[in-house]
Scaffold this active site. Structure first.
Site, PDB file in Angstrom:
ATOM      1  CB  CYS A 118      -0.883   0.007   1.247  1.00  0.00           C
ATOM      2  SG  CYS A 118      -1.875  -1.493   1.412  1.00  0.00           S
ATOM      3  NE  ARG A 120       4.394  -1.702  11.762  1.00  0.00           N
ATOM      4  CZ  ARG A 120       3.285  -2.368  12.090  1.00  0.00           C
ATOM      5  NH1 ARG A 120       2.767  -3.248  11.256  1.00  0.00           N
ATOM      6  NH2 ARG A 120       2.702  -2.177  13.245  1.00  0.00           N
ATOM      7  CG  ASP A 153      -1.290   5.327  17.008  1.00  0.00           C
ATOM      8  OD1 ASP A 153      -1.003   5.758  18.139  1.00  0.00           O
ATOM      9  OD2 ASP A 153      -1.232   4.121  16.696  1.00  0.00           O
TER      10      ASP A 153
END
Ligand SMILES: *Cc1c(COP(=O)(O)O)cnc(C)c1O
Length: 348
Positions: free
Chosen positions: A110, A115, A311
């Site tokens: 993606c 990450r 987050d």
């Protein structure tokens, strides 16, 4: 002769170079090359088939974009996972939950991945010894009740490897539930074989959170894969990332979440994107995200409305974004974190 399973053949038939796109689309692949070298590309035949034209919501999620290389002030490790890794394969940020990174790669990279600086590279590929060290760590932490298998995509492991990990976790008395985070339902639905579902059924309570971002990803093949898992007794949740040019309008979200409910998949989180390097072009303003979530209220069942999560960088923990967390003016919005810190939001 050992028969190669369908999902492995499909995975092997994925494309990994922009030049391979010219077979299907009338584009010049050269400008995409540098981004594909910096952050790997992988598109399965199933996902490639969902692209209708260059630049559409499916394309944007999987095809490298020169904008990924624009210098930004974002982070290679936005959630500071390295600081919460007591052993290499663990991220332990909350007292009762831990991530166990069991696979270093995915069935599709993606472009907005948190990450993206590590996935598909050796940094995220932990050895079976390191995974066992991770399980030993969990066994030594009686506070951990909930283990989330992630990576990479845990469902790219061979059945036997995955089952062995689940069996080892199941033997830890304080581990009450196990979750798997996987996007194969979207990109490689063939992976969800009845045999796999039959094996997973032995590890309940086992939850699986998947990652549909656009209604066009809700194909009959994906719906069948979801049904096989739910029929095996595995509740499904969905984590969507709010992405510019993909799903940043309420009509798209409405269609996505309504159809997910019909597939027995419960929308769990809508994520404000992590501040991952190379993803600035996907950012949507928090104000816009709030408008979208508010537009869903009243238009659809509350069962289908996910919590809008953020987050914050640094890793102090997820928070639900609501208007009362925002401070400052519309021009310069800031967020109050759970620990009371006031932080800026790069809005892109
Ligand atoms: C997101 C996350 C979890 C899971 O959080 P839930 O809100 O329980 O889904 C656990 N550990 C880490 C490090 C996370 O980032």
């Amino acid at each position: 002769m050992v028969a190669v399973s369908t999902w492995k053949k499909q995975l092997a038939a994925s494309i990994s170079q922009p030049s391979q796109l010219v077979t299907y689309f009338n584009i010049d692949p050269v400008p995409l090359q540098a981004a594909a070298e910096r952050y790997p590309m992988l598109i399965t035949p199933h996902y490639l088939n969902l692209i209708e034209e260059p630049g559409d919501p499916i394309w944007r999620q999987c095809v490298p974009d020169p904008l990924e290389l624009v210098a930004d002030r974002l982070f290679a490790d936005p959630l500071n996972e390295a600081a919460f890794a007591p052993v290499p394969a663990i991220v332990h940020r909350y007292p009762d939950r831990a991530l166990l990174m069991v696979a270093g790669t995915c069935a599709g990279f993606c472009r907005f991945c948190t990450r993206k600086s590590r996935v598909g590279r050796s940094e995220l590929c932990f050895s079976s010894q390191q995974v066992i060290e991770g399980i030993d760590y969990i066994a030594g932490q009686p506070g951990i009740r909930d283990v989330i298998l992630t990576g990479g995509d845990p469902l790219l492991l061979e059945d036997d490897t995955l089952i062995d990990i689940l069996a080892r976790l199941k033997r830890v008395p304080h581990v009450e539930i196990i979750r798997i985070g996987s996007r194969v339902l979207v990109t490689l639905p063939e992976r969800i074989t009845s045999v796999l579902c039959g094996k997973l059924a032995n590890f309940q309570p086992l939850y699986l959170n998947t990652h549909f971002n656009h209604p066009r990803e809700l194909t009959p093949e994906s719906a069948e894969a979801c049904a096989r898992l739910v029929d095996a007794g595995i509740p499904l949740g969905n984590q969507t990332v709010l992405l510019r040019g993909v799903n940043d309008d309420h009509e798209t979200m409405l269609a996505l979440f309504r159809t997910l409910l019909t597939m027995r998949v419960r929308p769990y989180y809508l994520h404000q994107m992590d501040l991952a390097k190379g993803t600035l072009h996907f950012r949507v303003a928090v104000e816009r995200g709030l408008e979208i979530v508010e537009a869903l209220r009243g238009r659809m069942s509350g069962l289908g409305i996910p919590a809008y999560m953020f987050d914050p960088p640094g890793g102090e923990g997820k928070l639900v974004l609501t208007r009362d967390r925002l401070v400052g003016s519309a021009e310069k919005l800031r967020i109050r974190t759970l620990q009371g810190r006031i932080i800026d939001l790069p809005e892109g």
